[in-house]
Design a protein around this motif. Sequence first.
Motif, PDB file in Angstrom:
ATOM      1  N   VAL B  15       0.853  -1.207   0.000  1.00 55.13           N
ATOM      2  CA  VAL B  15       0.000   0.000   0.000  1.00 55.13           C
ATOM      3  C   VAL B  15       0.880   1.245   0.000  1.00 55.13           C
ATOM      4  N   ASP B  16       1.895   1.250   0.896  1.00 52.52           N
ATOM      5  CA  ASP B  16       2.819   2.396   0.981  1.00 52.52           C
ATOM      6  C   ASP B  16       3.539   2.617  -0.348  1.00 52.52           C
ATOM      7  N   ALA B  17       3.987   1.502  -0.951  1.00 50.30           N
ATOM      8  CA  ALA B  17       4.761   1.600  -2.195  1.00 50.30           C
ATOM      9  C   ALA B  17       3.906   2.159  -3.334  1.00 50.30           C
ATOM     10  N   ILE B  18       2.677   1.635  -3.461  1.00 52.25           N
ATOM     11  CA  ILE B  18       1.794   2.105  -4.547  1.00 52.25           C
ATOM     12  C   ILE B  18       1.420   3.576  -4.336  1.00 52.25           C
ATOM     13  N   TYR B  19       1.118   3.904  -3.071  1.00 53.14           N
ATOM     14  CA  TYR B  19       0.759   5.290  -2.733  1.00 53.14           C
ATOM     15  C   TYR B  19       1.900   6.242  -3.084  1.00 53.14           C
ATOM     16  N   THR B  20       3.116   5.881  -2.646  1.00 55.28           N
ATOM     17  CA  THR B  20       4.287   6.727  -2.912  1.00 55.28           C
ATOM     18  C   THR B  20       4.499   6.884  -4.414  1.00 55.28           C
ATOM     19  N   LEU B  21       4.342   5.787  -5.132  1.00 54.11           N
ATOM     20  CA  LEU B  21       4.532   5.815  -6.584  1.00 54.11           C
ATOM     21  C   LEU B  21       3.537   6.774  -7.260  1.00 54.11           C
ATOM     22  N   ILE B  22       2.272   6.712  -6.825  1.00 49.36           N
ATOM     23  CA  ILE B  22       1.247   7.591  -7.422  1.00 49.36           C
ATOM     24  C   ILE B  22       1.580   9.070  -7.154  1.00 49.36           C
ATOM     25  N   ILE B  23       1.960   9.358  -5.898  1.00 48.00           N
ATOM     26  CA  ILE B  23       2.272  10.755  -5.542  1.00 48.00           C
ATOM     27  C   ILE B  23       3.478  11.241  -6.346  1.00 48.00           C
ATOM     28  N   ILE B  24       4.499  10.388  -6.454  1.00 48.25           N
ATOM     29  CA  ILE B  24       5.709  10.786  -7.193  1.00 48.25           C
ATOM     30  C   ILE B  24       5.384  10.986  -8.677  1.00 48.25           C
ATOM     31  N   PHE B 179      -1.182  20.454   2.819  1.00 50.12           N
ATOM     32  CA  PHE B 179      -0.303  20.470   3.982  1.00 50.12           C
ATOM     33  C   PHE B 179      -0.868  19.584   5.095  1.00 50.12           C
ATOM     34  N   VAL B 180      -2.176  19.733   5.362  1.00 49.51           N
ATOM     35  CA  VAL B 180      -2.815  18.949   6.432  1.00 49.51           C
ATOM     36  C   VAL B 180      -2.626  17.453   6.159  1.00 49.51           C
ATOM     37  N   PHE B 181      -2.804  17.067   4.892  1.00 51.61           N
ATOM     38  CA  PHE B 181      -2.690  15.644   4.581  1.00 51.61           C
ATOM     39  C   PHE B 181      -1.247  15.159   4.519  1.00 51.61           C
ATOM     40  N   TRP B 182      -0.305  16.084   4.313  1.00 54.13           N
ATOM     41  CA  TRP B 182       1.111  15.698   4.436  1.00 54.13           C
ATOM     42  C   TRP B 182       1.396  15.324   5.892  1.00 54.13           C
ATOM     43  N   ILE B 183       0.875  16.143   6.822  1.00 54.28           N
ATOM     44  CA  ILE B 183       1.054  15.898   8.257  1.00 54.28           C
ATOM     45  C   ILE B 183       0.357  14.580   8.640  1.00 54.28           C
ATOM     46  N   LEU B 184      -0.903  14.423   8.199  1.00 53.76           N
ATOM     47  CA  LEU B 184      -1.642  13.196   8.512  1.00 53.76           C
ATOM     48  C   LEU B 184      -0.953  11.970   7.914  1.00 53.76           C
ATOM     49  N   ASN B 185      -0.394  12.159   6.722  1.00 61.60           N
ATOM     50  CA  ASN B 185       0.325  11.084   6.056  1.00 61.60           C
ATOM     51  C   ASN B 185       1.536  10.633   6.889  1.00 61.60           C
ATOM     52  N   THR B 186       2.218  11.621   7.492  1.00 58.75           N
ATOM     53  CA  THR B 186       3.378  11.316   8.329  1.00 58.75           C
ATOM     54  C   THR B 186       2.980  10.407   9.489  1.00 58.75           C
ATOM     55  N   PHE B 187       1.821  10.717  10.086  1.00 59.93           N
ATOM     56  CA  PHE B 187       1.345   9.888  11.197  1.00 59.93           C
ATOM     57  C   PHE B 187       0.788   8.544  10.692  1.00 59.93           C
ATOM     58  N   ALA B 188       0.047   8.618   9.596  1.00 61.74           N
ATOM     59  CA  ALA B 188      -0.613   7.401   9.082  1.00 61.74           C
ATOM     60  C   ALA B 188       0.397   6.326   8.694  1.00 61.74           C
ATOM     61  N   THR B 189       1.519   6.753   8.107  1.00 60.74           N
ATOM     62  CA  THR B 189       2.523   5.766   7.681  1.00 60.74           C
ATOM     63  C   THR B 189       3.147   5.076   8.883  1.00 60.74           C
ATOM     64  N   ALA B 190       3.175   5.822  10.010  1.00 61.10           N
ATOM     65  CA  ALA B 190       3.796   5.255  11.206  1.00 61.10           C
ATOM     66  C   ALA B 190       2.836   4.376  12.016  1.00 61.10           C
ATOM     67  N   LYS B 199      -5.166   4.440   7.442  1.00 59.34           N
ATOM     68  CA  LYS B 199      -4.086   4.756   6.509  1.00 59.34           C
ATOM     69  C   LYS B 199      -4.635   4.897   5.088  1.00 59.34           C
ATOM     70  N   LEU B 200      -5.483   3.967   4.687  1.00 53.07           N
ATOM     71  CA  LEU B 200      -6.052   3.997   3.337  1.00 53.07           C
ATOM     72  C   LEU B 200      -6.876   5.262   3.104  1.00 53.07           C
ATOM     73  N   PHE B 201      -7.597   5.682   4.150  1.00 56.83           N
ATOM     74  CA  PHE B 201      -8.419   6.890   4.037  1.00 56.83           C
ATOM     75  C   PHE B 201      -7.533   8.120   3.800  1.00 56.83           C
ATOM     76  N   VAL B 202      -6.491   8.243   4.624  1.00 58.33           N
ATOM     77  CA  VAL B 202      -5.569   9.386   4.486  1.00 58.33           C
ATOM     78  C   VAL B 202      -4.893   9.362   3.111  1.00 58.33           C
ATOM     79  N   TYR B 203      -4.459   8.202   2.708  1.00 55.07           N
ATOM     80  CA  TYR B 203      -3.778   8.068   1.408  1.00 55.07           C
ATOM     81  C   TYR B 203      -4.725   8.430   0.259  1.00 55.07           C
ATOM     82  N   ALA B 204      -5.981   7.954   0.373  1.00 54.12           N
ATOM     83  CA  ALA B 204      -6.945   8.218  -0.709  1.00 54.12           C
ATOM     84  C   ALA B 204      -7.185   9.717  -0.870  1.00 54.12           C
ATOM     85  N   ILE B 205      -7.353  10.423   0.264  1.00 48.49           N
ATOM     86  CA  ILE B 205      -7.601  11.876   0.188  1.00 48.49           C
ATOM     87  C   ILE B 205      -6.361  12.587  -0.387  1.00 48.49           C
ATOM     88  N   SER B 206      -5.178  12.164   0.060  1.00 49.73           N
ATOM     89  CA  SER B 206      -3.937  12.782  -0.450  1.00 49.73           C
ATOM     90  C   SER B 206      -3.846  12.606  -1.959  1.00 49.73           C
TER      91      SER B 206
END
Lengths: 91, 231
Positions: B15-24, B179-190, B199-206
């Motif tokens: 999930v993390d890998a696919i999410y990161t790939l989409i954002i990049i 910005f808010v979702f960058w912060i939430l993303n930082t917490f969600a990944t951890a 995590k999926l919810f935060v990633y989907a919104i981002s």
Amino acid sequence: MTKKRDRLEVIYDILKIIRDKNNSIKPTPLLRYSNLSSQRFAEYYSELIEKGLIKEVTDKKNKKFITLSDKGFKYLEKYQIITGFIDDFNL
Amino acid sequence: MPGHGFAMMQTNLWVDAIYTLIIILASGIIYTKTREIYALTGHKGIKYFRNVFLFFAISYLAHFFLLSPRIWRTVEFANLIFPTILFITVYASTAAVLYLLYSAMWKKTHKGFFAKSWLLHVIALVVAILTILFSVPLLFVILQAIIFIYAAIMSYLNHRKAKTKKGFSKVYYIYILLFVFWILNTFATALPPFFLQIKLFVYAISIILFIIILTRVVKRLSVKSNDKKKG
């Protein structure tokens, strides 16, 4: 009162003058048509040369003319898109 | 059930890998699509806007490696690699957040902080060094939040002071959400693997936010120009 032109608009106007004069104009008439002070014109002129939007060419009689480069034509072509983009993203 | 736990970890990693790939990918397209208009104009606002996505891409990539322990724990020099990746994450994300503010505010405040874009890198560097020195990875989140909230308030006050008829642009709201979702993303990944739904919810919104901006960029730059001056 007329609105002060922004930097991109001034550049557009200068490039458009050159293009409308069959892509060849001397510096003095260009200054006159551009509605800028000599000092501001000199600043824009240097910037346009530096950025490669215009070129200086000298004819057989050693007279200097200004022409648009390919990049200059591209600028004119994309101007509307550029300003639309800047407005849309408040840049 | 160790088997189930392992499967959860695997799912999380994917999930993390696919999410990161989409954002990049989204950031990369925005960056390359705006290359030409920046080359033609050298416009500061476009430069800051492009850098937001360049630095977000770097920080999301570094962040992925930072929180994928099985990747860096297997490396012999993990003690050196972990702080380096943390440094890159903090530096790039702080730079991205500051570029976001610069792109929105540089026109309104020509003097002081927003007149010197190199200051932005000094601040990003200080935040990254402080995070490494104090060994508190989430310190940067707090520092970034302070910077962002301060600048957002200043931006709003400037907007009110200017008494413009124009409303607060929709783009600003997207920036705030980004910005808010960058912060939430930082917490969600951890989060531990069993919080996958949050995590999926935060990633989907981002992803939606990045796609909104990407679509807007592509749409704007695909308009056919007829080279007639506005107004």
